[in-house]
Design an enzyme around this catalytic site. Structure first.
Site, PDB file in Angstrom:
ATOM      1  N   VAL A 204       0.854  -1.191   0.000  1.00 20.98           N
ATOM      2  CA  VAL A 204       0.000   0.000   0.000  1.00 20.98           C
ATOM      3  C   VAL A 204       0.888   1.239   0.000  1.00 20.98           C
ATOM      4  O   VAL A 204       1.872   1.306   0.744  1.00 20.98           O
ATOM      5  CB  VAL A 204      -0.939   0.025   1.231  1.00 20.98           C
ATOM      6  CG1 VAL A 204      -1.673   1.350   1.331  1.00 20.98           C
ATOM      7  CG2 VAL A 204      -1.950  -1.120   1.167  1.00 20.98           C
ATOM      8  N   LYS A 205       0.510   2.182  -0.844  1.00 21.66           N
ATOM      9  CA  LYS A 205       1.218   3.465  -0.844  1.00 21.66           C
ATOM     10  C   LYS A 205       0.300   4.522  -0.257  1.00 21.66           C
ATOM     11  O   LYS A 205      -0.865   4.625  -0.641  1.00 21.66           O
ATOM     12  CB  LYS A 205       1.582   3.826  -2.280  1.00 21.66           C
ATOM     13  CG  LYS A 205       2.104   5.244  -2.418  1.00 21.66           C
ATOM     14  CD  LYS A 205       2.581   5.489  -3.821  1.00 21.66           C
ATOM     15  CE  LYS A 205       2.841   6.958  -4.026  1.00 21.66           C
ATOM     16  NZ  LYS A 205       3.409   7.229  -5.335  1.00 21.66           N
ATOM     17  N   THR A 206       0.827   5.305   0.683  1.00 22.47           N
ATOM     18  CA  THR A 206      -0.001   6.348   1.270  1.00 22.47           C
ATOM     19  C   THR A 206       0.848   7.562   1.627  1.00 22.47           C
ATOM     20  O   THR A 206       1.982   7.686   1.160  1.00 22.47           O
ATOM     21  CB  THR A 206      -0.798   5.782   2.476  1.00 22.47           C
ATOM     22  OG1 THR A 206      -1.728   6.751   2.920  1.00 22.47           O
ATOM     23  CG2 THR A 206       0.117   5.415   3.638  1.00 22.47           C
TER      24      THR A 206
END
Ligand code: 5RP
Length: 292
Positions: A204-206
């Site tokens: 996940v990229k955040t």
């Protein structure tokens, strides 16, 4: 549908307790993946540090030749020694990343937005799985708009890509989008990152936020953090240090590298934080030495 109204239990993220279900493989949530998935994950996340420096240059898919990305062909070879993964569109990667560069690839597979639109949240899956396989992509990046008008279609895109990735053992990177109208609070990022992970993404990229360590603790797969808008270099290094200290498995940085007057030195300094455990102060001193 569960009803949130009666919820009285205090939240406890156990931020000091490491992820529990990790026997046999070094990456969070990747224990049960098959050999092919683990191989791709190991190409992205350095097995020694467990972390990655991704260089994000996928901005062109909605911003054209964003300031600093006018000549990818010149920039990429200079940055290559200091990054682990190139994140871009198939057009940019095929034309400007030499196949001899033995770096991992995060292939942007969704598209449909442009900066000329008000609402960027409607995208399609633009790259099929066969082309991702042909490009030897180590993961496929999908823009995911939680809480925006295009949420349903982006969840549909994400599911299609994850399903195809599961067939051929290619991980999916769910990119948590933040549109103009979306909050940038920990409440939002806890919701969005967890939804994306539970859809089945392997990464996940955040973005950084208040209580970031709780966002990380509640997300069962590795998180990489976007740099966001250009900051003074010292602040960008502090951001990188802070998120790694709080449990991120790397950064996926674009503008804070390519819009710097010293992109190569920035990539080197970020690499020192992500892989060598340098503090923000040490990395800033390193950056100053390199640039003076
Ligand atoms: C756009 C993206 C970009 O890759 C992301 O924003 C990273 O770049 P930057 O560090 O410039 O924010 O996912 O949707």
């Amino acid at each position: 549908m569960a009803d949130l109204e009666g919820l009285k239990v205090a939240k406890d993220y156990h931020v000091e307790t490491p992820f529990a279900n990790q026997n046999g493989f070094y990456l969070k949530g990747a224990n049960s993946l098959d050999w092919g998935m683990k191989k791709h994950m190991s190409n992205i996340f350095n097995p020694k540090s467990g972390n990655t420096v991704m260089f994000a240059f996928d901005h062109g898919y909605f911003m054209g030749s964003a300031a600093g990305l006018e000549r990818l062909d010149l920039l990429i070879p200079q940055l290559a020694p200091y990054v682990d993964c190139f994140m871009g569109t198939r057009g940019a990667i095929r034309t400007c990343v030499a196949p001899e560069l033995t770096k991992s690839v995060a292939l942007r597979v969704t598209s449909g937005s442009s900066m000329l639109q008000d609402d960027l949240s409607h995208e399609v899956v633009a790259v099929d799985i066969e082309d991702a396989i042909r490009m030897n992509a180590d993961c496929m990046a999908v823009q995911t708009f939680i809480g925006a008008k295009g949420q349903l279609s982006s969840i549909d895109n994400l599911s299609q890509v994850i399903n195809a990735g599961m067939r051929y053992s290619i991980p999916t990177l769910g990119v948590c989008a933040v549109g103009k109208e979306m909050e940038r609070t920990d409440r939002f990022f806890k919701l969005a990152t967890r939804i994306i992970a539970e859809m089945g993404c392997q990464i996940v990229k955040t973005y950084d936020c208040e209580n970031f360590e709780e966002v990380v603790a509640a997300c069962p797969v590795p998180i990489v953090v976007a740099g966001g808008k250009k900051l003074p270099e010292k602040e960008a290094l502090e951001l990188a240090y802070d998120v790694i200290r709080k449990g991120a498995h790397g950064v996926d940085m674009g503008r804070n590298i390519f819009q710097s007057q010293y992109p190569i030195e920035m990539a080197k300094a970020v690499n020192k934080i992500v892989h060598e455990g340098m503090t923000a102060k040490e990395a800033w001193e390193f950056f100053e030495d390199e640039t003076h």
